[in-house]
Write an enzyme that holds these catalytic residues in place. Structure first.
Site, PDB file in Angstrom:
ATOM      1  N   ASN A  22       0.876  -1.179   0.000  1.00  0.00           N
ATOM      2  CA  ASN A  22       0.000   0.000   0.000  1.00  0.00           C
ATOM      3  C   ASN A  22       0.910   1.225   0.000  1.00  0.00           C
ATOM      4  OD1 ASN A  22       0.375   1.197   2.721  1.00  0.00           O
ATOM      5  ND2 ASN A  22      -0.486  -0.726   3.460  1.00  0.00           N
ATOM      6  N   ASN A  71      -7.587  -7.939   9.869  1.00  0.00           N
ATOM      7  CA  ASN A  71      -7.567  -8.693   8.616  1.00  0.00           C
ATOM      8  C   ASN A  71      -7.547 -10.210   8.819  1.00  0.00           C
ATOM      9  OD1 ASN A  71      -5.406  -6.106   7.686  1.00  0.00           O
ATOM     10  ND2 ASN A  71      -7.466  -6.313   6.876  1.00  0.00           N
ATOM     11  N   ARG A  90       0.864 -11.616   2.174  1.00  0.00           N
ATOM     12  CA  ARG A  90       0.066 -11.857   3.381  1.00  0.00           C
ATOM     13  C   ARG A  90      -0.686 -13.183   3.355  1.00  0.00           C
ATOM     14  NH1 ARG A  90      -2.934  -6.990   6.262  1.00  0.00           N
ATOM     15  NH2 ARG A  90      -2.682  -8.530   7.928  1.00  0.00           N
ATOM     16  N   ARG A 139      -8.631  -4.569  -2.205  1.00  0.00           N
ATOM     17  CA  ARG A 139      -8.267  -5.855  -1.608  1.00  0.00           C
ATOM     18  C   ARG A 139      -9.406  -6.883  -1.698  1.00  0.00           C
ATOM     19  NH1 ARG A 139      -3.957  -5.147   1.980  1.00  0.00           N
ATOM     20  NH2 ARG A 139      -2.659  -3.483   1.167  1.00  0.00           N
ATOM     21  N   HIS A 168      -8.327  -0.095   2.603  1.00  0.00           N
ATOM     22  CA  HIS A 168      -9.262  -0.938   3.358  1.00  0.00           C
ATOM     23  C   HIS A 168     -10.388  -0.024   3.849  1.00  0.00           C
ATOM     24  CE1 HIS A 168      -6.203  -4.248   4.672  1.00  0.00           C
ATOM     25  NE2 HIS A 168      -7.048  -4.780   3.810  1.00  0.00           N
ATOM     26  N   ASP A 170     -11.833   0.123   6.639  1.00  0.00           N
ATOM     27  CA  ASP A 170     -11.668   0.642   8.010  1.00  0.00           C
ATOM     28  C   ASP A 170     -10.633   1.758   8.110  1.00  0.00           C
ATOM     29  OD1 ASP A 170      -9.260  -0.734   7.929  1.00  0.00           O
ATOM     30  OD2 ASP A 170      -9.672  -2.003   9.663  1.00  0.00           O
ATOM     31  N   ALA A 258       3.181   1.200   8.078  1.00  0.00           N
ATOM     32  CA  ALA A 258       2.679   0.031   7.340  1.00  0.00           C
ATOM     33  C   ALA A 258       1.274   0.285   6.803  1.00  0.00           C
ATOM     34  CB  ALA A 258       2.689  -1.202   8.244  1.00  0.00           C
ATOM     35  N   CYS A 264      -7.095  -1.278  12.912  1.00  0.00           N
ATOM     36  CA  CYS A 264      -6.461  -2.393  12.184  1.00  0.00           C
ATOM     37  C   CYS A 264      -5.784  -3.378  13.124  1.00  0.00           C
ATOM     38  CB  CYS A 264      -5.364  -1.898  11.248  1.00  0.00           C
ATOM     39  SG  CYS A 264      -5.811  -0.629  10.111  1.00  0.00           S
TER      40      CYS A 264
HETATM   41  N1  ARG Z   1       0.343  -3.363   5.731  1.00  0.00           N
HETATM   42  C1  ARG Z   1      -0.960  -3.898   5.912  1.00  0.00           C
HETATM   43  C2  ARG Z   1      -1.603  -4.163   4.570  1.00  0.00           C
HETATM   44  O1  ARG Z   1      -1.360  -3.408   3.658  1.00  0.00           O
HETATM   45  C3  ARG Z   1      -1.795  -2.978   6.746  1.00  0.00           C
HETATM   46  C4  ARG Z   1      -3.143  -3.512   7.037  1.00  0.00           C
HETATM   47  C5  ARG Z   1      -4.001  -2.572   7.820  1.00  0.00           C
HETATM   48  N2  ARG Z   1      -5.199  -3.203   8.189  1.00  0.00           N
HETATM   49  C6  ARG Z   1      -6.426  -2.659   8.108  1.00  0.00           C
HETATM   50  N3  ARG Z   1      -7.410  -3.325   8.596  1.00  0.00           N
HETATM   51  N4  ARG Z   1      -6.652  -1.527   7.522  1.00  0.00           N
HETATM   52  O2  ARG Z   1      -2.316  -5.103   4.375  1.00  0.00           O
END
Ligand code: ARG
Length: 280
Positions: A22, A71, A90, A139, A168, A170, A258, A264
């Site tokens: 991201n 997640n 991931r 995503r 995302h 959230d 991140a 998150c």
């Molecule tokens: N680096 C992670 C990703 O890109 C961060 C995830 C953050 N999670 C969230 N629920 N927004 O997947």
């Protein structure tokens, strides 16, 4: 007192930024101060533990983003849908999350083949009406939304995310316990902005500005009347307080590297649907 839900968290013992999935992540410049990340995470954990039980998941080396337990999947009652991640980096987290849900006796609802879904990061229950808001665009696959509705037995409203910084749901959208909504409209397509406006009356919509959005203020954890977030402008704090919330700022800048912050880093483990015509 409103029922509170145990929350799943995963300590950042292996947290780092070693890849880029991201726009916030920059493995060359975003070097994580691990000790600082651990201290910030612990402060969040301690704060949330004032109001609810924290369940800890053992982190796994090689999966630095596993700290973002939002997640892991999506739960409703005893059902759990385990995430299928979009990015290779991931994908290996899913079996560990699945094991966790099994160990807690959740009924796992297997996703249809080839549908990507990133759990509570992209699926948020409304707190005023019995419905699920589901994100897509970066995503989570829009084609999975109808399946979620059938599997969980609730209405699903799809929202299309258009700004890569808010990849995302959230990160830019947060239903609050009084039936109100904190959100950043520019992160959504025009149709989705319209849908939100149709379904959430103006008096229940709290729009955050770009600065608050970029400070992850929509990525808030709401337990009872407490709202916990990385940062909030005086205006946003006031708007929340006017609605009867107490605002708790908890700096999480190591995790912003991140692309994540308070919400998150958490997953509520006993979600239920709001009743129709709830508060608000
Ligand atoms: N680096 C992670 C990703 O890109 C961060 C995830 C953050 N999670 C969230 N629920 N927004 O997947």
């Amino acid at each position: 007192m409103i029922r509170t839900s145990p929350i799943l968290m995963c300590p950042p013992r292996h947290f780092e930024v070693s890849y880029r999935i991201n726009p916030w992540m920059n493995p060359d410049h975003g070097v994580v101060d691990r000790a600082r990340a651990l201290a910030q995470w612990q402060a969040l954990r301690d704060l949330l533990a004032r109001w609810t039980e924290i369940v800890e998941l053992e982190p796994v080396p090689g999966f630095p983003d596993m700290v973002f337990t939002a997640n892991a999947g999506l739960v409703l009652g005893r059902k759990a849908v385990v995430s299928r991640f979009y990015h290779e980096e991931r994908k290996g987290e899913s079996p560990f999350f699945q094991q966790f849900f099994e160990s807690r006796d959740f009924e796992i609802q297997p996703l249809p083949d080839s549908i990507y879904f990133e759990g509570a990061g992209d699926a948020l229950f409304d707190r005023g009406a019995p419905l699920l808001w589901a994100g897509s665009g970066w995503r989570t696959d829009r084609r999975g939304h109808a399946w979620l509705g059938r599997t969980l037995g609730c209405e699903v409203l799809g929202l299309e995310l258009v700004d890569p910084r808010f990849y995302h749901l959230d990160t830019c959208f947060c239903p609050l316990n009084d039936g109100s909504l904190l959100y950043y409209p520019a992160a959504f397509s025009e149709n989705s902005q319209r849908l939100i406006a149709e379904r959430v009356s103006i008096g229940r919509r709290m729009v955050v500005d770009t600065n608050d959005a970029l400070a992850f203020s929509c990525n808030a954890v709401n337990i009872d009347r407490a709202v916990v977030l990385h940062d909030a402008s005086p205006g946003l704090r006031e708007a929340l307080e006017r609605r009867g919330f107490s605002v708790h700022v908890c700096p999480l800048d190591e995790f912003l590297k991140a692309g994540g912050s308070a919400k998150c880093l958490t997953l509520k483990l006993d979600e239920e649907l709001a009743s129709s015509g709830g508060e608000g």
